[in-house]
Design a protein around this motif. Structure first.
Motif, PDB file in Angstrom:
ATOM      1  N   ILE A  86       8.433   9.122  -3.775  1.00  0.00           N
ATOM      2  CA  ILE A  86       8.789  10.289  -2.961  1.00  0.00           C
ATOM      3  C   ILE A  86       8.345  11.578  -3.654  1.00  0.00           C
ATOM      4  O   ILE A  86       7.818  12.494  -3.019  1.00  0.00           O
ATOM      5  N   LYS A  87       8.546  11.629  -4.952  1.00  0.00           N
ATOM      6  CA  LYS A  87       8.165  12.807  -5.733  1.00  0.00           C
ATOM      7  C   LYS A  87       6.683  13.125  -5.567  1.00  0.00           C
ATOM      8  O   LYS A  87       6.290  14.283  -5.406  1.00  0.00           O
ATOM      9  N   TYR A  88       5.850  12.082  -5.597  1.00  0.00           N
ATOM     10  CA  TYR A  88       4.402  12.276  -5.506  1.00  0.00           C
ATOM     11  C   TYR A  88       3.875  12.128  -4.073  1.00  0.00           C
ATOM     12  O   TYR A  88       2.664  12.185  -3.855  1.00  0.00           O
ATOM     13  N   LYS A  89       4.785  11.907  -3.124  1.00  0.00           N
ATOM     14  CA  LYS A  89       4.427  11.818  -1.705  1.00  0.00           C
ATOM     15  C   LYS A  89       3.355  10.744  -1.461  1.00  0.00           C
ATOM     16  O   LYS A  89       2.333  10.990  -0.823  1.00  0.00           O
ATOM     17  N   ILE A  90       3.627   9.552  -1.973  1.00  0.00           N
ATOM     18  CA  ILE A  90       2.697   8.436  -1.815  1.00  0.00           C
ATOM     19  C   ILE A  90       3.052   7.644  -0.557  1.00  0.00           C
ATOM     20  O   ILE A  90       4.168   7.120  -0.430  1.00  0.00           O
ATOM     21  N   ASP A  91       2.128   7.549   0.371  1.00  0.00           N
ATOM     22  CA  ASP A  91       2.329   6.787   1.607  1.00  0.00           C
ATOM     23  C   ASP A  91       1.423   5.555   1.685  1.00  0.00           C
ATOM     24  O   ASP A  91       1.744   4.576   2.364  1.00  0.00           O
ATOM     25  N   GLN A  92       0.288   5.614   1.020  1.00  0.00           N
ATOM     26  CA  GLN A  92      -0.708   4.557   1.152  1.00  0.00           C
ATOM     27  C   GLN A  92      -0.335   3.319   0.336  1.00  0.00           C
ATOM     28  O   GLN A  92       0.275   3.415  -0.723  1.00  0.00           O
ATOM     29  N   TYR A  93      -0.718   2.186   0.868  1.00  0.00           N
ATOM     30  CA  TYR A  93      -0.552   0.911   0.167  1.00  0.00           C
ATOM     31  C   TYR A  93      -1.588  -0.065   0.716  1.00  0.00           C
ATOM     32  O   TYR A  93      -2.203   0.176   1.765  1.00  0.00           O
ATOM     33  N   SER A  94      -1.777  -1.169   0.021  1.00  0.00           N
ATOM     34  CA  SER A  94      -2.764  -2.159   0.439  1.00  0.00           C
ATOM     35  C   SER A  94      -2.164  -3.078   1.506  1.00  0.00           C
ATOM     36  O   SER A  94      -1.282  -3.893   1.217  1.00  0.00           O
ATOM     37  N   GLU A  95      -2.625  -2.931   2.740  1.00  0.00           N
ATOM     38  CA  GLU A  95      -2.149  -3.802   3.821  1.00  0.00           C
ATOM     39  C   GLU A  95      -2.596  -5.243   3.600  1.00  0.00           C
ATOM     40  O   GLU A  95      -1.892  -6.186   3.985  1.00  0.00           O
ATOM     41  N   LYS A  96      -3.732  -5.399   2.953  1.00  0.00           N
ATOM     42  CA  LYS A  96      -4.219  -6.746   2.634  1.00  0.00           C
ATOM     43  C   LYS A  96      -3.271  -7.441   1.664  1.00  0.00           C
ATOM     44  O   LYS A  96      -2.931  -8.622   1.841  1.00  0.00           O
ATOM     45  N   ASP A  97      -2.826  -6.721   0.643  1.00  0.00           N
ATOM     46  CA  ASP A  97      -1.890  -7.298  -0.325  1.00  0.00           C
ATOM     47  C   ASP A  97      -0.562  -7.636   0.338  1.00  0.00           C
ATOM     48  O   ASP A  97       0.072  -8.643   0.013  1.00  0.00           O
ATOM     49  N   LEU A  98      -0.118  -6.800   1.266  1.00  0.00           N
ATOM     50  CA  LEU A  98       1.130  -7.070   1.980  1.00  0.00           C
ATOM     51  C   LEU A  98       1.014  -8.323   2.825  1.00  0.00           C
ATOM     52  O   LEU A  98       1.915  -9.170   2.846  1.00  0.00           O
ATOM     53  N   PHE A  99      -0.116  -8.473   3.519  1.00  0.00           N
ATOM     54  CA  PHE A  99      -0.345  -9.664   4.339  1.00  0.00           C
ATOM     55  C   PHE A  99      -0.392 -10.917   3.463  1.00  0.00           C
ATOM     56  O   PHE A  99       0.242 -11.934   3.783  1.00  0.00           O
ATOM     57  N   ASN A 100      -1.135 -10.846   2.361  1.00  0.00           N
ATOM     58  CA  ASN A 100      -1.248 -11.997   1.462  1.00  0.00           C
ATOM     59  C   ASN A 100       0.097 -12.385   0.867  1.00  0.00           C
ATOM     60  O   ASN A 100       0.391 -13.572   0.667  1.00  0.00           O
ATOM     61  N   TYR A 101       0.924 -11.382   0.587  1.00  0.00           N
ATOM     62  CA  TYR A 101       2.264 -11.648   0.045  1.00  0.00           C
ATOM     63  C   TYR A 101       3.088 -12.463   1.036  1.00  0.00           C
ATOM     64  O   TYR A 101       3.733 -13.450   0.658  1.00  0.00           O
ATOM     65  N   GLN A 102       3.054 -12.088   2.297  1.00  0.00           N
ATOM     66  CA  GLN A 102       3.807 -12.818   3.323  1.00  0.00           C
ATOM     67  C   GLN A 102       3.287 -14.246   3.474  1.00  0.00           C
ATOM     68  O   GLN A 102       4.074 -15.194   3.581  1.00  0.00           O
ATOM     69  N   VAL A 103       1.987 -14.383   3.470  1.00  0.00           N
ATOM     70  CA  VAL A 103       1.371 -15.712   3.597  1.00  0.00           C
ATOM     71  C   VAL A 103       1.774 -16.597   2.418  1.00  0.00           C
ATOM     72  O   VAL A 103       2.132 -17.774   2.596  1.00  0.00           O
TER      73      VAL A 103
END
Length: 313
Positions: A86-103
């Motif tokens: 929140i301090k650094y206002k980070i919104d981006q993340y790897s959607e590919k990594d999120l998908f692979n994590y669920q799989v």
């Protein structure tokens, strides 16, 4: 055949009244504050459920008791990271990594993603909240990269030396699948803590010691930190692991801030063939950059943890 997974509602360290109003009051009881964020009893209850689900563990009082400590630790660490994000206002993340994590979670349970979502629903958990917690971890990775990307350069001479070592002096490559227990370096108190850790490892299991003692985020996955090429390890670690066989546990490895105990979960010996030099060089660079990012991640987390107000009520 799909594994049958049943996670029932858990009975915790508090008494739940039959009245819904009192239940809601208990669940909303704040047990800790991390910066501007809070942790409630309901948060802990849900985190325990999630950890038991994704680790496919049976519901016993022993497992609940073991998981309670690591659940609270997980929530605190996540909120420390959330404050910094929140301090650094980070919104981006790897959607590919999120998908692979669920799989990978579904695959480890021998079910599909739809079944996993249904398990969460049946146990009063929002799958979207589970994904949001993973997004926090991925946003943290984005933050660390953005802060330290200019410090992860690799000396070309270092790459060439390692490449030549692989090509000329090695007829085979050794890879280790490792788990870790990481504790704070507390100077004079280290001896008694380490004695207790090795006692738990001997009498119970390495995984039990992870849950009771490890301060690393890898404790959420029973200490698992994945596969490591022997050539990417420090001389100290390489020397220590070379003495061990699959299933054995290392002696304590010290650095200024922490002490690590490693267990070899598996070993692979890969016979070298005529390699693709560019691909091999790219692999070496990626492994070394990731090792540096991991170091910066731990160092930055430790700095934030020491400056952020964490209060248990």
């Amino acid at each position: 055949m799909k594994k049958k997974i049943f996670i029932g509602y858990l009975s915790f360290f508090f008494l739940i009244s039959s009245t819904s109003s009192l239940l809601a009051k208990i669940n909303n009881t704040i047990i800790a504050k991390v910066g501007s964020e809070i942790i409630t009893i309901l948060d802990v209850e849900n985190e325990i459920k999630i950890l038991l689900i994704i680790n496919n563990e049976s519901i016993t009082q022993e497992n609940i008791n073991k998981t309670k400590k690591i659940a609270i630790k997980s929530l605190v660490q996540r909120l420390i990271k959330k404050n910094e994000i929140i301090k650094y206002k980070i919104d981006q993340y790897s959607e590919k990594d999120l998908f692979n994590y669920q799989v990978n979670i579904a695959k480890s349970l021998n079910i599909n993603q739809e079944d996993l979502i249904e398990i969460f629903k049946n146990n009063g958990l929002k799958y979207s909240d589970f994904l949001e917690s993973k997004k926090t971890e991925l946003r943290w990775n984005t933050l660390i990269f953005s802060l330290y990307k200019n410090q992860i350069g690799i000396n070309p001479l270092e790459i060439e030396n390692e490449l030549n070592l692989k090509l000329n002096n090695k007829i085979e490559t050794k890879k280790y699948k490792l788990s870790e227990i990481e504790i704070k370096n507390k100077g004079e108190n280290n001896k008694s803590i380490l004695e207790n850790i090795y006692k738990i490892i001997k009498n119970e299991s390495f995984e039990s010691a992870v849950k009771k003692f490890s301060v690393s985020t890898s404790a959420l996955d029973s200490g698992n930190i994945g596969w490591f090429n022997e050539s990417t390890l420090s001389p100290v670690l390489k020397n220590e692991l070379s003495k061990l066989k699959k299933g054995q546990v290392s002696k304590p490895v010290n650095n200024s801030e922490s002490i690590t105990i490693l267990k070899i979960q598996d070993i692979k010996i890969i016979q070298n063939q005529s390699p693709d030099l560019e691909k091999l060089k790219a692999q070496i660079i990626q492994e070394k950059k990731q090792a540096k990012l991991n170091f910066f991640s731990r160092s930055h987390f430790s700095t934030v943890e020491n400056t952020l107000l964490i209060k248990f009520l």
